[in-house]
Design a protein around this motif. Sequence first.
Motif, PDB file in Angstrom:
ATOM      1  N   TRP A  83       4.775  17.624   6.692  1.00  0.00           N
ATOM      2  CA  TRP A  83       5.774  17.614   7.261  1.00  0.00           C
ATOM      3  C   TRP A  83       4.675  18.500   9.330  1.00  0.00           C
ATOM      4  O   TRP A  83       5.802  18.705  10.044  1.00  0.00           O
ATOM      5  CB  TRP A  83       6.998  19.248   6.440  1.00  0.00           C
ATOM      6  N   ASP A  84       3.567  18.981   8.770  1.00  0.00           N
ATOM      7  CA  ASP A  84       2.986  19.875   9.853  1.00  0.00           C
ATOM      8  C   ASP A  84       2.695  19.068  11.181  1.00  0.00           C
ATOM      9  O   ASP A  84       1.661  19.246  11.278  1.00  0.00           O
ATOM     10  CB  ASP A  84       2.412  21.000   9.178  1.00  0.00           C
ATOM     11  N   ASP A  85       2.290  17.236  10.279  1.00  0.00           N
ATOM     12  CA  ASP A  85       1.576  16.338  10.771  1.00  0.00           C
ATOM     13  C   ASP A  85       2.567  15.918  11.867  1.00  0.00           C
ATOM     14  O   ASP A  85       3.274  14.539  10.991  1.00  0.00           O
ATOM     15  CB  ASP A  85       0.642  15.823   9.500  1.00  0.00           C
ATOM     16  N   ARG A  86       2.476  15.707  12.727  1.00  0.00           N
ATOM     17  CA  ARG A  86       3.053  14.873  14.271  1.00  0.00           C
ATOM     18  C   ARG A  86       2.902  13.964  14.007  1.00  0.00           C
ATOM     19  O   ARG A  86       4.229  12.556  14.009  1.00  0.00           O
ATOM     20  CB  ARG A  86       2.561  15.293  15.595  1.00  0.00           C
ATOM     21  N   VAL A  87       1.852  13.016  13.670  1.00  0.00           N
ATOM     22  CA  VAL A  87       1.327  11.486  13.803  1.00  0.00           C
ATOM     23  C   VAL A  87       2.255  10.921  12.366  1.00  0.00           C
ATOM     24  O   VAL A  87       3.131  10.130  12.217  1.00  0.00           O
ATOM     25  CB  VAL A  87      -0.059  11.425  13.723  1.00  0.00           C
ATOM     26  N   TRP A  88       2.241  11.667  11.189  1.00  0.00           N
ATOM     27  CA  TRP A  88       2.415  11.316   9.936  1.00  0.00           C
ATOM     28  C   TRP A  88       4.351  11.479  10.456  1.00  0.00           C
ATOM     29  O   TRP A  88       5.046  10.586  10.128  1.00  0.00           O
ATOM     30  CB  TRP A  88       2.303  12.456   8.490  1.00  0.00           C
ATOM     31  N   LEU A  89       4.575  12.177  10.768  1.00  0.00           N
ATOM     32  CA  LEU A  89       6.523  12.059  11.002  1.00  0.00           C
ATOM     33  C   LEU A  89       6.693  11.470  12.310  1.00  0.00           C
ATOM     34  O   LEU A  89       7.617  10.522  11.317  1.00  0.00           O
ATOM     35  CB  LEU A  89       6.290  13.696  11.866  1.00  0.00           C
ATOM     36  N   THR A  90       5.799  10.979  12.557  1.00  0.00           N
ATOM     37  CA  THR A  90       6.283   9.761  14.117  1.00  0.00           C
ATOM     38  C   THR A  90       6.137   7.984  13.043  1.00  0.00           C
ATOM     39  O   THR A  90       7.459   7.789  12.671  1.00  0.00           O
ATOM     40  CB  THR A  90       5.738   8.782  14.799  1.00  0.00           C
ATOM     41  N   GLU A  91       5.247   8.498  12.394  1.00  0.00           N
ATOM     42  CA  GLU A  91       5.225   7.011  10.976  1.00  0.00           C
ATOM     43  C   GLU A  91       6.388   7.302  10.199  1.00  0.00           C
ATOM     44  O   GLU A  91       7.331   5.757  10.102  1.00  0.00           O
ATOM     45  CB  GLU A  91       4.304   6.474  10.376  1.00  0.00           C
ATOM     46  N   PHE A  92       6.404   7.885   9.555  1.00  0.00           N
ATOM     47  CA  PHE A  92       7.754   8.335   8.798  1.00  0.00           C
ATOM     48  C   PHE A  92       9.362   7.780   9.611  1.00  0.00           C
ATOM     49  O   PHE A  92      10.671   7.634   9.057  1.00  0.00           O
ATOM     50  CB  PHE A  92       7.883   9.938   8.512  1.00  0.00           C
ATOM     51  N   VAL A  93       9.646   8.683  10.479  1.00  0.00           N
ATOM     52  CA  VAL A  93      10.583   8.474  11.352  1.00  0.00           C
ATOM     53  C   VAL A  93      10.561   6.685  11.714  1.00  0.00           C
ATOM     54  O   VAL A  93      11.515   5.983  11.341  1.00  0.00           O
ATOM     55  CB  VAL A  93      10.474   9.077  12.483  1.00  0.00           C
ATOM     56  N   GLU A  94       9.885   5.967  12.096  1.00  0.00           N
ATOM     57  CA  GLU A  94       9.820   4.877  12.704  1.00  0.00           C
ATOM     58  C   GLU A  94      10.129   3.702  10.714  1.00  0.00           C
ATOM     59  O   GLU A  94      10.677   2.841  11.033  1.00  0.00           O
ATOM     60  CB  GLU A  94       8.471   4.033  12.543  1.00  0.00           C
ATOM     61  N   MET A  95       9.415   4.171   9.861  1.00  0.00           N
ATOM     62  CA  MET A  95      10.180   3.856   9.117  1.00  0.00           C
ATOM     63  C   MET A  95      11.687   3.627   8.537  1.00  0.00           C
ATOM     64  O   MET A  95      12.600   2.372   8.431  1.00  0.00           O
ATOM     65  CB  MET A  95       9.113   4.180   7.557  1.00  0.00           C
ATOM     66  N   LEU A  96      12.198   4.943   9.227  1.00  0.00           N
ATOM     67  CA  LEU A  96      13.312   5.228   8.836  1.00  0.00           C
ATOM     68  C   LEU A  96      14.350   4.303   9.924  1.00  0.00           C
ATOM     69  O   LEU A  96      15.430   3.926   9.354  1.00  0.00           O
ATOM     70  CB  LEU A  96      13.936   6.073   8.877  1.00  0.00           C
ATOM     71  N   VAL A  97      13.622   4.493  10.979  1.00  0.00           N
ATOM     72  CA  VAL A  97      14.601   3.145  11.681  1.00  0.00           C
ATOM     73  C   VAL A  97      14.485   1.914  11.695  1.00  0.00           C
ATOM     74  O   VAL A  97      15.499   1.271  11.614  1.00  0.00           O
ATOM     75  CB  VAL A  97      13.570   3.678  13.430  1.00  0.00           C
TER      76      VAL A  97
END
Length: 297
Positions: A107-121
């Motif tokens: 949750w503290d990694d912006r690159v990982w979070l970006t990929e996570f949101v992309e998957m949800l989208v």
Amino acid sequence: MAQVSYVCPSLRQKTDAFRGGLAKRGEEAVRHGCEYGEITAGFVCTTAEEEATGLPMHAMLTPAAISTLYGEGNRLPDGIRYILNTETSFPHTDRFGIRHPAAVLRWDDRVWLTEFVEMLVFISDHLGQPADAIVLHPGKAHGMTFSAMARAMRYIRDAYANACTRMPAVLMQNGYPSLIQSGNDIRDFWLTMQAQVPECCDTCGVLLDLSALDTAAHHAKVPLSTFLAPIPAAALKGFFLRPADENTDDTIPWESLFRGIRMLPHDALIIPDVRHPDETEEMLARCRAGLSPEPDE
């Protein structure tokens, strides 16, 4: 009285292709009188999913993998609203028999979070419409802070809304074991949300898993009431419930809990905790009976 909306739970049927059967799930939601359906949105989690997608255990889904797991051209029926239930972070054994620890939720990694949101989208694009709510799980990452998790919730909400043109509620579900497992944890996480992301607190918050809280209290060797007492009502935007029947020896104070939900000043989601698809109708009936207004309310 709070306006409660029911979510038809998602359990994989033996006849479904991986996470498919979306049209059938929509029909089930309508048949059970639920306002929402639940869609699983976790990482690769079975050997069959590994083999079908070519992705390793705990990998985020690609658009090709989503088409494979949810069904090519298979969209939710029009008018069916849904929530995305994301990675729950449990250990799994891969197709080579190697045991993998739970996926690390960064949750503290912006690159990982970006990929996570992309998957949800990508999943929502495949389903043909955006989600109304996104359920997150804390995970057990060493050194993760509530502050980082709260800011991640805001990032996920805003980034998803920018991509899908709908602002979802984002709910963090307590678990055991996890970084949010006691009543004090829930209280402290909510206080952190109020301090770090106050603009999210009207619709975002905690999805309370009563069974997980009860298990955590049991392992801590304290009464469940000790874990329930410090939880702020304002934090609770949803509930994961498995009400017991009258003949079951259950320590959860269901009558008091249902009364508390009815007294909430805001709306809430209700997801029945179902272990088998055949239980859905019964668990929904128990929840509805418990949440029916008392004559003097």
